[in-house]
Design a protein around this motif. Sequence first.
Motif, short mmCIF file in Angstrom:
data_model
loop_
_atom_site.label_atom_id
_atom_site.label_comp_id
_atom_site.label_asym_id
_atom_site.label_seq_id
_atom_site.Cartn_x
_atom_site.Cartn_y
_atom_site.Cartn_z
N GLY A 14 0.77 -1.13 0.00
CA GLY A 14 0.00 -0.09 0.00
C GLY A 14 0.59 1.19 0.09
O GLY A 14 0.26 2.30 0.29
N HIS A 15 2.05 1.13 -0.18
CA HIS A 15 2.88 2.46 -0.39
C HIS A 15 2.65 3.28 -1.67
O HIS A 15 2.76 2.65 -2.74
CB HIS A 15 4.62 1.88 -0.24
N PRO A 16 1.99 4.50 -1.59
CA PRO A 16 1.82 5.12 -2.68
C PRO A 16 3.02 5.65 -3.27
O PRO A 16 4.08 5.79 -2.70
CB PRO A 16 1.13 6.59 -2.23
N SER A 17 2.63 6.09 -4.61
CA SER A 17 4.00 6.65 -5.44
C SER A 17 3.33 8.08 -5.58
O SER A 17 2.24 8.42 -5.34
CB SER A 17 4.10 5.84 -6.74
N HIS A 18 4.47 8.84 -6.52
CA HIS A 18 3.80 10.18 -6.92
C HIS A 18 2.62 10.41 -7.74
O HIS A 18 1.80 11.25 -7.52
CB HIS A 18 5.32 10.96 -7.54
N GLU A 52 6.60 5.29 -13.13
CA GLU A 52 6.98 5.94 -11.87
C GLU A 52 7.82 5.21 -10.97
O GLU A 52 8.81 6.01 -10.54
CB GLU A 52 6.05 6.52 -11.30
N ARG A 53 7.54 4.16 -10.59
CA ARG A 53 8.10 3.22 -9.47
C ARG A 53 9.65 2.90 -10.03
O ARG A 53 10.30 2.48 -9.29
CB ARG A 53 7.21 2.09 -8.92
N LEU A 54 9.55 2.66 -11.35
CA LEU A 54 10.80 2.15 -11.81
C LEU A 54 11.76 3.32 -12.35
O LEU A 54 12.98 3.06 -13.16
CB LEU A 54 10.79 1.10 -12.98
N SER A 55 11.42 4.51 -12.37
CA SER A 55 11.86 5.68 -12.94
C SER A 55 13.45 6.01 -12.26
O SER A 55 14.29 6.56 -12.97
CB SER A 55 11.42 6.98 -12.36
#
Length: 190
Positions: free
Chosen positions: A141-145, A166-169
């Motif tokens: 449940g950790h949000p990203s930008h 976004e998470r792999l940026s």
Amino acid sequence: MDSSPHDHGADGTGGTPPAAHRSEVTLSVDGKPHTLLIDHRRVLLDLLREDLDLTGAKKGCDHGQCGACTVLVDGRRVNSCLQLAVSLDGCEVLTVEGLADGDRLHPLQRAFLDRDAFQCGYCTPGQLCSAVGVLAEAAAGHPSHVTGPAAPPGRPVALDAAEIRERLSGNLCRCGAYPHIVEAVRDVAP
């Protein structure tokens, strides 16, 4: 106690630092315990590649900007080129070499092959380890930008293409295999 086959100083001169600059550290790497005498300046990437002969994580930029050296420490993604090895006493490190279960590939490894999610392959170990971290972070449940503000806190985050990108940026691919990498991660995401 494992001893380093290469007792390098952190400066690469091959000189042995004084005992005051080394500490004994015990950590698990890919499920195997290791006790090593480590120079306080030595980074995890060099320990993995030079002392433990695990060369999957790559030295790309050596400044934490490309992600080629990404591994998991206690389940969290880290740039191993920046992580001081001495700080990992008691930690569990997972490298790309530890993802497969014997001859059975990790589902992400299989998806990368099926989707042709690499070209030269230099970034692939870091991409894979980062993707494993992404799946765990989203499941926790950790949000990203880019996670919508209406997403319920603490609930798993759906991994659509925007979330994955976004998470792999922090993991760069000089060949530009990003569309296939995103598809591979989507194939494995719940």
